[in-house]
Write an enzyme that holds these catalytic residues in place. Sequence first.
Site, mmCIF file in Angstrom:
data_model
loop_
_atom_site.group_PDB
_atom_site.id
_atom_site.type_symbol
_atom_site.label_atom_id
_atom_site.label_comp_id
_atom_site.label_asym_id
_atom_site.label_seq_id
_atom_site.Cartn_x
_atom_site.Cartn_y
_atom_site.Cartn_z
ATOM 1 N N ASP A 1 0.867 -1.161 0.000
ATOM 2 C CA ASP A 1 0.000 0.000 0.000
ATOM 3 C C ASP A 1 0.920 1.232 0.000
ATOM 4 O OD1 ASP A 1 -3.256 0.551 1.523
ATOM 5 O OD2 ASP A 1 -2.128 1.706 0.046
HETATM 6 C C1 GLC Z 1 -4.351 4.248 -0.433
HETATM 7 C C2 GLC Z 1 -5.248 3.093 -0.027
HETATM 8 C C3 GLC Z 1 -5.316 1.998 -1.038
HETATM 9 C C4 GLC Z 1 -5.194 2.596 -2.423
HETATM 10 C C5 GLC Z 1 -3.795 3.131 -2.564
HETATM 11 C C6 GLC Z 1 -3.571 3.807 -3.920
HETATM 12 O O1 GLC Z 1 -3.612 4.671 0.666
HETATM 13 O O2 GLC Z 1 -4.994 2.498 1.237
HETATM 14 O O3 GLC Z 1 -6.558 1.313 -0.830
HETATM 15 O O4 GLC Z 1 -5.442 1.602 -3.405
HETATM 16 O O5 GLC Z 1 -3.465 4.044 -1.532
HETATM 17 O O6 GLC Z 1 -4.382 4.914 -4.052
#
Ligand code: GLC
Length: 742
Positions: A283
């Site tokens: 993430d």
């Molecule tokens: C965010 C979220 C994740 C998302 C990623 C890209 O922090 O936790 O669900 O897909 O970053 O945007």
Amino acid sequence: MRRYKLLLLVLTVISFTSLHAQDPVIEKKVNALLKQMTLEEKIGQLNQYTGRIFTGPQSTEKTNLQTEIKNGWVGSMLNVKGARSTREVQELAMQTRLKIPLLFGLDVIHGYETIFPIPLAEAASWDMDAIKRSAQVAAAEAAANGIHWTFAPMVDIARDPRWGRIMEGAGEDPYLGSLIAIARVKGFQGEHLGDTLSIMACAKHFAAYGAAIAGRDYNAVDMSDVELWQTYLPPFKAAADAGVGTFMNSFNTLNGIPATGNDYLQRTILKRKWNFKGFVVSDWNSVGEMLKWGYASDSADAAIKALTAGSDMDMEGRIYRRKLVQLVKEKKINIALVDDAVKRILYKKFELGLFDDPFRFSDEAREKTITSDPQHRQIARDVARKSIVLLKNNDQLLPLAPSDKTIAIIGPAAKAKRDMAGSWTVNTDSTTFISLYEGLASRMSSDKLLYAKGGTVQHSTGEEINEAVAVATKADVIILAVGETWDMSGESKSRADLRLPGDQEKLFTALQQTGKPIIVVIMAGRPLVFNNIADKAHAILYTWWLGSEAGNSICDVLFGNYNPSAKLPATFPRSVGQIPLYYNHTITGRPYNTQKSKQYLSVYIDEENTPRYAFGYGLSYTTFEYSDLKLSKTSITNNDSIIVTFKLSNTGIYTGEEVAQLYLRDEVASIVRPVKELKDFAKVQLVPGETKEIRFVIAKEKLSFYNKELQWVTEPGKFQLMIGTASDNIKLHSSFELVNGK
Ligand code: GLC
């Protein structure tokens, strides 16, 4: 007998490996390409940067993206959208030595240009075809706009509505959540990757992110392995078995180890036990956040721990980019780990056809035709209607007859558009959305539709409330539209108080005192607490955030063009103090039921134990009758099954759909089992007076659970069987025995 068992073993191995079988032709290409790559080029594939839209904290480091891409340091970009933009960026990647195409990822969570209901709303439909169709449209539009990969479905089980991200998932139940995970993966990915009407999916956030302590986002998670396997892993396993191309790990720790550095999750479970062949993306900077957690001493340590634990791609962390080359050269990390990660990523790029044509998803002509397909709005409207939950309907106030009644549409959500998109749409144009007010205005003559805003979600002044009351007194019926704004649920939007924000309850009370019939429409991203409204409103629709066609779909229900059929996928508490509150709980050694005295029982002295609205609850404009329950057997072995049948009748005056739910309870086991667990359901349409026989099959899989050794077992004993219209409204009861023997 031995030969039979050997054959069975061989067939099992074939079926399992075929589930995750790799294409030998692609594997050969991947290996050939890997041989040509320098160490730097390999590390580049593990590095993902964001475009100019930030869906996480902006890095303090200034990066020249063009140079990075041209020098082969980038494997993927997120948050670059549009056929033209993705083509331009892909052109840069074609200037690299090996011309390895970039993967373009985006959070296409519930729609791309045509926005569908938030995932928790869609879950309330219990309609897998509708959910799959929603993902298919989202995929077609995203693919037409140059996107290869969505960071969805989010399959986190959530039992805590203080956690704002409950809106992104499928609620509290592993069985329902698993079916929805499959529907979304199949919807996004189609029958096979590489079709330019589909995109690669991503099961997230692995794992148990929804159990963040105190419902506070990004917080630690602590649970037994039994709870992890029994409740939180099933939707991920379902997604993996459905062929999801990627996983995303999560920000939380699990029992003290950050998910990003958790080899039990990513290697032992995902890549070995489940034989997952796709890749894991971190993430947003979750690799780097292991320093904050105090799990990594520095970036090099974080890089080692993340890659060793199975995190293949570093999203916006720049850690792999900065540290891995040196670490490999110093033999502090085995190049085999790098090669495995690179191969997993390259495999998906081949599967998507990007080596054949890096620009195949970046076609401006196709972008125009597919994105503006009017059929998509109709599908969105249909899915939205199916997601609306009828919580209350005293005196059959609904559906409204399109008569000469004067309606006062009041409240801060009445003309809301941006809020209908929720928090996970990457700069969608919500001006094209249909608000509830517009939906009503399109059906009624202007002199019969009165309006007052009554303040904002955050605040109502006395005069705004008085103005609303004055308008209401001129009407025959009031529709009050209240709820949350789009930024009150979602990522980093935990709430410690779940009541309607601002003065919306006060506005309701003032309107209710006019004595006019009042229909409350609640538009929010999560279960809320609204006891006064629940007690005193004549009718309540929980419409969540329904996307582009919100107004039209709500009106379809208000006026009876569609008879509401949705059921709650998550429990609604009476107060935040009851949380975590979920239907599949265990009974305790001192259960409270309806005894007069609560002394020495598992209760609150200041609140009920029961929820305000239970998992699986939802009303219809018609009524249904359950009868004639039959079991083909009342005693089975592990190799047996029971055919369960019952009759379902529409005893009302409207055609409607009922979600008949099957719950089981394992009365005695080597680990305490829940009072009930959803094991099957059927969504059935019946015309007035119609009766259908519904059939469920109960076999070993539905009786199995994880014992304290984490074995997936059944144990002999008695099971209660319950069939109901909600988890707290059981209509038919029976029981059966599981006995030893063949
Ligand atoms: C965010 C979220 C994740 C998302 C990623 C890209 O922090 O936790 O669900 O897909 O970053 O945007």
